[in-house]
Design a protein around this motif. Sequence first.
Motif, PDB file in Angstrom:
ATOM      1  N   THR A   1       5.497  -4.504  -1.035  1.00  0.00           N
ATOM      2  CA  THR A   1       4.473  -3.467  -0.869  1.00  0.00           C
ATOM      3  C   THR A   1       3.091  -3.984  -1.242  1.00  0.00           C
ATOM      4  O   THR A   1       2.132  -3.830  -0.478  1.00  0.00           O
ATOM      5  N   VAL A   2       2.987  -4.621  -2.405  1.00  0.00           N
ATOM      6  CA  VAL A   2       1.690  -5.143  -2.865  1.00  0.00           C
ATOM      7  C   VAL A   2       1.215  -6.279  -1.964  1.00  0.00           C
ATOM      8  O   VAL A   2       0.057  -6.303  -1.533  1.00  0.00           O
ATOM      9  N   GLY A   3       2.119  -7.218  -1.659  1.00  0.00           N
ATOM     10  CA  GLY A   3       1.763  -8.345  -0.792  1.00  0.00           C
ATOM     11  C   GLY A   3       1.323  -7.900   0.585  1.00  0.00           C
ATOM     12  O   GLY A   3       0.341  -8.403   1.136  1.00  0.00           O
ATOM     13  N   GLY A   4       2.044  -6.917   1.148  1.00  0.00           N
ATOM     14  CA  GLY A   4       1.692  -6.391   2.473  1.00  0.00           C
ATOM     15  C   GLY A   4       0.346  -5.705   2.481  1.00  0.00           C
ATOM     16  O   GLY A   4      -0.447  -5.871   3.418  1.00  0.00           O
ATOM     17  N   SER A   5       0.043  -4.941   1.430  1.00  0.00           N
ATOM     18  CA  SER A   5      -1.237  -4.225   1.387  1.00  0.00           C
ATOM     19  C   SER A   5      -2.408  -5.178   1.147  1.00  0.00           C
ATOM     20  O   SER A   5      -3.512  -4.943   1.623  1.00  0.00           O
ATOM     21  N   LEU A   6      -2.167  -6.283   0.428  1.00  0.00           N
ATOM     22  CA  LEU A   6      -3.254  -7.218   0.138  1.00  0.00           C
ATOM     23  C   LEU A   6      -3.485  -8.242   1.252  1.00  0.00           C
ATOM     24  O   LEU A   6      -4.618  -8.537   1.608  1.00  0.00           O
ATOM     25  N   MET A   7      -2.374  -8.805   1.791  1.00  0.00           N
ATOM     26  CA  MET A   7      -2.508  -9.927   2.732  1.00  0.00           C
ATOM     27  C   MET A   7      -1.701  -9.763   4.017  1.00  0.00           C
ATOM     28  O   MET A   7      -1.506 -10.730   4.748  1.00  0.00           O
ATOM     29  N   GLY A   8      -1.179  -8.579   4.279  1.00  0.00           N
ATOM     30  CA  GLY A   8      -0.421  -8.359   5.515  1.00  0.00           C
ATOM     31  C   GLY A   8       0.914  -9.095   5.510  1.00  0.00           C
ATOM     32  O   GLY A   8       1.572  -9.214   4.471  1.00  0.00           O
ATOM     33  N   ILE A   9       1.324  -9.612   6.671  1.00  0.00           N
ATOM     34  CA  ILE A   9       2.624 -10.261   6.834  1.00  0.00           C
ATOM     35  C   ILE A   9       2.744 -11.499   5.944  1.00  0.00           C
ATOM     36  O   ILE A   9       3.773 -11.733   5.325  1.00  0.00           O
ATOM     37  N   VAL A  10       1.663 -12.285   5.861  1.00  0.00           N
ATOM     38  CA  VAL A  10       1.680 -13.489   5.019  1.00  0.00           C
ATOM     39  C   VAL A  10       1.914 -13.104   3.556  1.00  0.00           C
ATOM     40  O   VAL A  10       2.676 -13.752   2.841  1.00  0.00           O
ATOM     41  N   GLY A  11       1.265 -12.018   3.127  1.00  0.00           N
ATOM     42  CA  GLY A  11       1.444 -11.533   1.759  1.00  0.00           C
ATOM     43  C   GLY A  11       2.878 -11.150   1.465  1.00  0.00           C
ATOM     44  O   GLY A  11       3.392 -11.411   0.374  1.00  0.00           O
ATOM     45  N   MET A  12       3.544 -10.520   2.451  1.00  0.00           N
ATOM     46  CA  MET A  12       4.949 -10.142   2.275  1.00  0.00           C
ATOM     47  C   MET A  12       5.829 -11.375   2.060  1.00  0.00           C
ATOM     48  O   MET A  12       6.749 -11.357   1.248  1.00  0.00           O
ATOM     49  N   LEU A  13       5.541 -12.439   2.795  1.00  0.00           N
ATOM     50  CA  LEU A  13       6.334 -13.663   2.692  1.00  0.00           C
ATOM     51  C   LEU A  13       6.078 -14.406   1.384  1.00  0.00           C
ATOM     52  O   LEU A  13       6.988 -14.986   0.804  1.00  0.00           O
ATOM     53  N   ILE A  14       4.831 -14.382   0.913  1.00  0.00           N
ATOM     54  CA  ILE A  14       4.457 -15.167  -0.263  1.00  0.00           C
ATOM     55  C   ILE A  14       4.739 -14.439  -1.572  1.00  0.00           C
ATOM     56  O   ILE A  14       5.160 -15.047  -2.552  1.00  0.00           O
ATOM     57  N   PHE A  15       4.545 -13.126  -1.591  1.00  0.00           N
ATOM     58  CA  PHE A  15       4.564 -12.401  -2.866  1.00  0.00           C
ATOM     59  C   PHE A  15       5.947 -12.293  -3.508  1.00  0.00           C
ATOM     60  O   PHE A  15       6.033 -12.188  -4.726  1.00  0.00           O
ATOM     61  N   ILE A  16       7.036 -12.304  -2.714  1.00  0.00           N
ATOM     62  CA  ILE A  16       8.372 -12.208  -3.325  1.00  0.00           C
ATOM     63  C   ILE A  16       8.674 -13.438  -4.181  1.00  0.00           C
ATOM     64  O   ILE A  16       8.973 -13.300  -5.370  1.00  0.00           O
TER      65      ILE A  16
END
Length: 198
Positions: free
Chosen positions: A157-172
Amino acid sequence: TTFVIGFVFACYILIQKEKLGRQCRKLLFAYLKKQQAERVLEIASLTHRTFAKFLTGQCLEAVILGTMFFVAMTLLRFPYPLLVGVLIALTALIPIFGAFIGCVVAAFLILMVSPMQALAFIVLFLVLQQLEGNFIYPHVVGGSVGLPSIWVLVAVTVGGSLMGIVGMLIFIPLMSVLYTLLRQDVIKRLEKKQLDIS
């Protein structure tokens, strides 16, 4: 152009990774105290392991979801079960929300054959997506990176809101590294204070 340059750069890094690794270690030990350099290397090693496990877990989850769609569509006699299963598996590599992209394309393909089946496919997708998103994904990917299920959802959720798809992949995996470091620090501090809190 950016993609091509990035790809070539990544290839050079992979080809010379051992040499770059030695150079980085020399730099660390030359400019930092021994204890600090060892700590940096320890964190780098943890990060590497976490990202590798995350990618493995992500691929496994995509295969599971694609297989679920293939089996369900075959049993319910939907058109293009193999094509849709592969499509969903590929788009599912984007954490949690990726399969929705595959759903739109698959629903459009089925709509060309039968509008009623397209509607039924959307219902099937919502059911399987809920099952996958709430049970399979947090356990498979969360387990592979050592992160509790709730923090996997927070990271996405946080990664997606901050950086979109790339954020989702990196934040986990990033959240997993931070979680592990924090847990180690908390345990060390409790041991120093001689506290046993279960």
